[in-house]
Write an enzyme that holds these catalytic residues in place. Structure first.
Site, PDB file in Angstrom:
ATOM      1  N   GLY A 100      -3.359  -0.457  -3.988  1.00 33.27           N
ATOM      2  CA  GLY A 100      -3.485  -0.879  -2.605  1.00 33.27           C
ATOM      3  C   GLY A 100      -2.158  -0.866  -1.871  1.00 33.27           C
ATOM      4  CG  LEU A 101       1.148  -1.884  -3.485  1.00 35.75           C
ATOM      5  CD1 LEU A 101       2.191  -2.078  -4.580  1.00 35.75           C
ATOM      6  CD2 LEU A 101       1.295  -2.986  -2.435  1.00 35.75           C
ATOM      7  CG  ASP A 147      -2.979   3.521   3.229  1.00 32.33           C
ATOM      8  OD1 ASP A 147      -2.917   2.442   3.837  1.00 32.33           O
ATOM      9  OD2 ASP A 147      -3.362   3.636   2.051  1.00 32.33           O
TER      10      ASP A 147
HETATM   11  O1  PMV Z   1      -5.929   0.428  -0.778  1.00 31.30           O
HETATM   12  P1  PMV Z   1      -5.094   1.152   0.246  1.00 31.30           P
HETATM   13  O2  PMV Z   1      -3.636   1.049   0.052  1.00 31.30           O
HETATM   14  O3  PMV Z   1      -5.555   2.569   0.430  1.00 31.30           O
HETATM   15  O4  PMV Z   1      -5.375   0.415   1.671  1.00 31.30           O
HETATM   16  C1  PMV Z   1      -6.643   0.540   2.257  1.00 31.30           C
HETATM   17  C2  PMV Z   1      -6.740  -0.166   3.580  1.00 31.30           C
HETATM   18  C3  PMV Z   1      -8.181  -0.235   4.080  1.00 31.30           C
HETATM   19  O5  PMV Z   1      -8.149  -0.904   5.336  1.00 31.30           O
HETATM   20  C4  PMV Z   1      -9.061  -1.037   3.126  1.00 31.30           C
HETATM   21  C5  PMV Z   1      -8.781   1.148   4.249  1.00 31.30           C
HETATM   22  C6  PMV Z   1      -8.203   1.961   5.396  1.00 31.30           C
HETATM   23  O6  PMV Z   1      -8.388   3.187   5.376  1.00 31.30           O
HETATM   24  O7  PMV Z   1      -7.605   1.400   6.314  1.00 31.30           O
END
Ligand code: PMV
Length: 312
Positions: A100-101, A147
């Site tokens: 999630g980073l 991202d």
């Molecule tokens: O898990 P990551 O680092 O891809 O973050 C995702 C963020 C979300 O809001 C859950 C999805 C998005 O595309 O914004």
């Protein structure tokens, strides 16, 4: 080398993940965990090496099952007009994978920059971000675009996707003082595509109920802009705690994330929440600078990996 090469930034989302997919605001900031890439011409083939992740791929030969990594790098070579060139792509990640980073977007940005440099292809920052967005679509399905934006520009922003216009709203954020952050890793891979899919199903079954949760998170993100502008860590922490409650309502937290959040709060964090897709992955805690070390060591004592960083 570790220091040579082109960079894509890792990121944390301070407030607003998931609701950002539905057009609400989110605050994100880069972290010093980045990904570097180097591309060198070679005689034959396109080879991709990521020693730290145990990845070795020959992209120029057909594979039985094309991975999203393979597909992304191939898309980059194609878009830069160098798919017929032979090259060795080496990637040095300092961002842990699937946490999630923002590792996948950071990787795409680093490779785009390095490949463009190697073959002297001119590409603007916005085009880099857009191409990384197309790579993210391969891995994620319906990414918000936060991202790839962070991975490219590498500075704190308020982000909102604008479906009416092609480009998102991006506002730079400033803080009068650094905001200390402890990152805790749950040790469980986050499957952002799965948690985003879970939220989508819930929203489809009951749009009004979920739109109202997204709007509450939107208010927290906008209040977060004010808290950052004032350097008010206590206010920012409270907003993060409430956001974690709403992310819990969306059922994207996990046992390990909850454990880390409790450890952080017990050890003096002003606020703590998951960051990114959830379902595992990483969490963040905000604290006064003199508390970060004890929060991190309590997390480590419970068996989790941690990083201390700051938003500036
Ligand atoms: O898990 P990551 O680092 O891809 O973050 C995702 C963020 C979300 O809001 C859950 C999805 C998005 O595309 O914004």
């Amino acid at each position: 080398g570790e220091s040579a090469g082109d960079i894509g930034y890792g990121k944390i989302i301070l407030l607003g993940e998931h609701s950002v997919v539905y057009g609400r605001h989110a605050i994100a900031a880069p972290i010093p965990l980045d990904i570097r890439a180097e591309v060198k011409p070679q005689r034959d083939h396109i080879d991709l090496m990521i020693p730290r992740w145990g990845v070795e791929m020959r992209l120029s030969e057909p594979e039985p099952a094309i991975s999203s990594l393979h597909a992304s790098i191939s898309l980059i070579a194609e878009r830069l007009g160098v798919a017929d060139r032979a090259m060795r792509i080496e990637v040095f990640p300092r961002v842990p994978r699937a946490n999630g980073l923002g590792a996948s977007a950071a990787l795409a940005v680093a490779v785009i920059r390095a490949m463009a440099r190697c073959f002297a292809v001119e590409i603007s920052e916005r085009e880099i971000s857009n191409l990384a967005f197309d790579c993210e679509k391969i891995a994620h399905g319906t990414p918000s675009g936060i991202d790839n934006t962070l991975a490219t520009f590498g500075r704190p922003i308020l982000f909102r996707k604008d479906s009416a216009r092609a480009r998102p709203d991006i506002r730079d954020l400033a803080t009068p003082r650094p905001v200390p952050i402890v990152i805790g890793l749950s040790g469980v891979a986050t499957l952002t595509m799965q948690t985003v899919g879970h939220v989508r199903t819930a929203w489809q079954n009951n749009p009004q109920r979920y739109e109202s949760i997204f709007s509450q998170i939107d208010e927290l993100a906008l209040a977060g802009v004010e808290a950052l502008r004032k350097g008010d860590l206590a206010e920012l922490g409270e907003l993060m705690n409430i956001d974690q409650g709403l992310l819990n309502a969306l059922q994207v937290s996990s046992r390990e994330i909850e454990d880390l959040v409790q450890i952080a709060r017990r050890n003096g964090a002003l606020g703590a929440k998951l960051t990114g897709g959830g379902g595992g992955g990483a969490m963040i805690a905000v604290a006064e600078a003199d508390r970060t070390e004890s929060i991190a060591s309590a997390m480590r004592a419970a068996g989790y990996n941690t990083f201390i960083t700051e938003i500036r």
